[in-house]
Design an enzyme around this catalytic site. Structure first.
Site, PDB file in Angstrom:
ATOM      1  N   HIS A 121       0.822  -1.220   0.000  1.00 28.40           N
ATOM      2  CA  HIS A 121       0.000   0.000   0.000  1.00 28.40           C
ATOM      3  C   HIS A 121       0.855   1.269   0.000  1.00 28.40           C
ATOM      4  O   HIS A 121       0.308   2.371   0.137  1.00 28.40           O
ATOM      5  CB  HIS A 121      -0.940   0.027   1.208  1.00 28.40           C
ATOM      6  CG  HIS A 121      -1.853  -1.158   1.302  1.00 28.40           C
ATOM      7  ND1 HIS A 121      -2.671  -1.551   0.265  1.00 28.40           N
ATOM      8  CD2 HIS A 121      -2.073  -2.048   2.306  1.00 28.40           C
ATOM      9  CE1 HIS A 121      -3.348  -2.637   0.633  1.00 28.40           C
ATOM     10  NE2 HIS A 121      -2.998  -2.947   1.856  1.00 28.40           N
TER      11      HIS A 121
HETATM   12 ZN   LIG Z   1      -3.586  -7.400   3.582  1.00 23.48          ZN
END
Ligand SMILES: [Zn+2]
Length: 299
Positions: A121
């Site tokens: 992320h």
């Molecule tokens: Zn995850």
């Protein structure tokens, strides 16, 4: 062949009491793989810190400076989900170093593993979802820069979509990004990868493995990579707090075997990272990761 793994006591850092991130899983995993005899002390490596130059192949100078210098805003720290500390900086640099070293070694050894990493992320200019730097992207860029690989594929089977990785490699035909993830799960704004497969809540072993078996050969044939980086998240497990899927221990081990077998059959080296895992019982997450080490050790 003996499995070489990268890990560090520095992967585990102090967090405020009651923090929701299960930071202790890194130490538990290291202890468990040593106790199980799957990895010997001589094949367990402490990674060096990744260099700033390596990070700058992916991340912006402003962001790297803000992490190093402790000048991330409160909003940036909240988005990452981890409070800034010197320990966090050290952990972040070491975890990227671990994936870089594992990826380089995979080219000679076939399969290697970082007992951390998969921080998918993280974007060039910010982190989110417990991810500071994108170790997978940095490792690929370093190996490309140094002429060790030309093409790579990311096989991301964490239950969450690797939005940062997808953004980094968008439009880059040398890196194929494949993700199978919960369609209704975080991140709620998905970033398209080369191939995204969305899973419904409650997906079980049989359907999951059927879909993986369908797509894996296509991914490898289309991408023709010199290296695969595999994100073996434990969060598709039925005991995960955040996963929303219902895979069993056995299903996840079969998942790992399917990926590693498919790569071995066509002679592609694989560096494995553990990515996410948020078991209601932390031991369940650790067990999934230990099982991945077991599958990788016999690959
Ligand atoms: Zn995850």
């Amino acid at each position: 062949m003996t499995l070489h793994c990268w890990t560090s006591a520095r992967y585990t850092i102090p967090l405020p009491a009651g923090h929701r991130f299960p930071i202790e899983k890194y130490a538990l995993l290291r202890d468990a793989v040593v106790a199980s005899g799957l990895v010997s002390p001589s094949t367990l490596h402490e990674p060096d810190r990744a260099s700033v130059d390596a990070l700058l192949l992916v991340h912006t100078p402003r962001y790297v400076d803000a992490v190093v210098g402790g000048t991330l805003s409160d909003a940036e720290q909240r988005r990452i989900g981890l409070p800034w500390s010197e320990f966090l900086v050290e952990r972040s640099f070491r975890a990227v170093g671990g994936t870089c070293e594992a990826a380089r070694a995979a080219l000679d050894r076939g399969v290697t593993m970082n007992l951390a990493g998969g921080t998918h992320h993280a974007f060039p200019d910010h982190g989110e979802g417990f991810c500071v730097f994108n170790d997978v992207a940095v490792a690929i860029r370093v190996l490309q820069r140094d002429g060790h690989i030309r093409r790579a594929a990311v096989i991301d089977l964490d239950v969450h979509q690797g939005n940062g990785t997808h953004a980094i490699f968008a439009g880059d035909e040398t890196v194929f990004t494949f993700s199978m993830h919960g369609g209704r799960n975080y991140p709620f704004h998905k970033v398209a990868g080369s191939l995204d497969v969305e899973l419904g809540d409650g997906t079980e072993d049989d359907l999951y493995l059927e879909m993986l078996a369908t797509h894996l050969p296509v991914v490898l044939a289309t991408s023709a990579p010199d290296l695969v980086i595999y994100l073996a998240g434990s969060d598709p497990h039925e005991g995960d707090r955040l996963g929303r899927l219902r895979l069993t221990f056995d299903g996840l081990a079969r998942r790992d075997a399917m990926v590693l077998d498919a790569c071995r059959e066509v002679g592609i080296p694989v560096a494995v990272t553990i990515a996410g895992g948020y078991g209601r019982n932390i031991d369940d997450s650790v067990q999934v990761h230990v099982n991945t080490v077991r599958v990788a050790a016999r690959a």
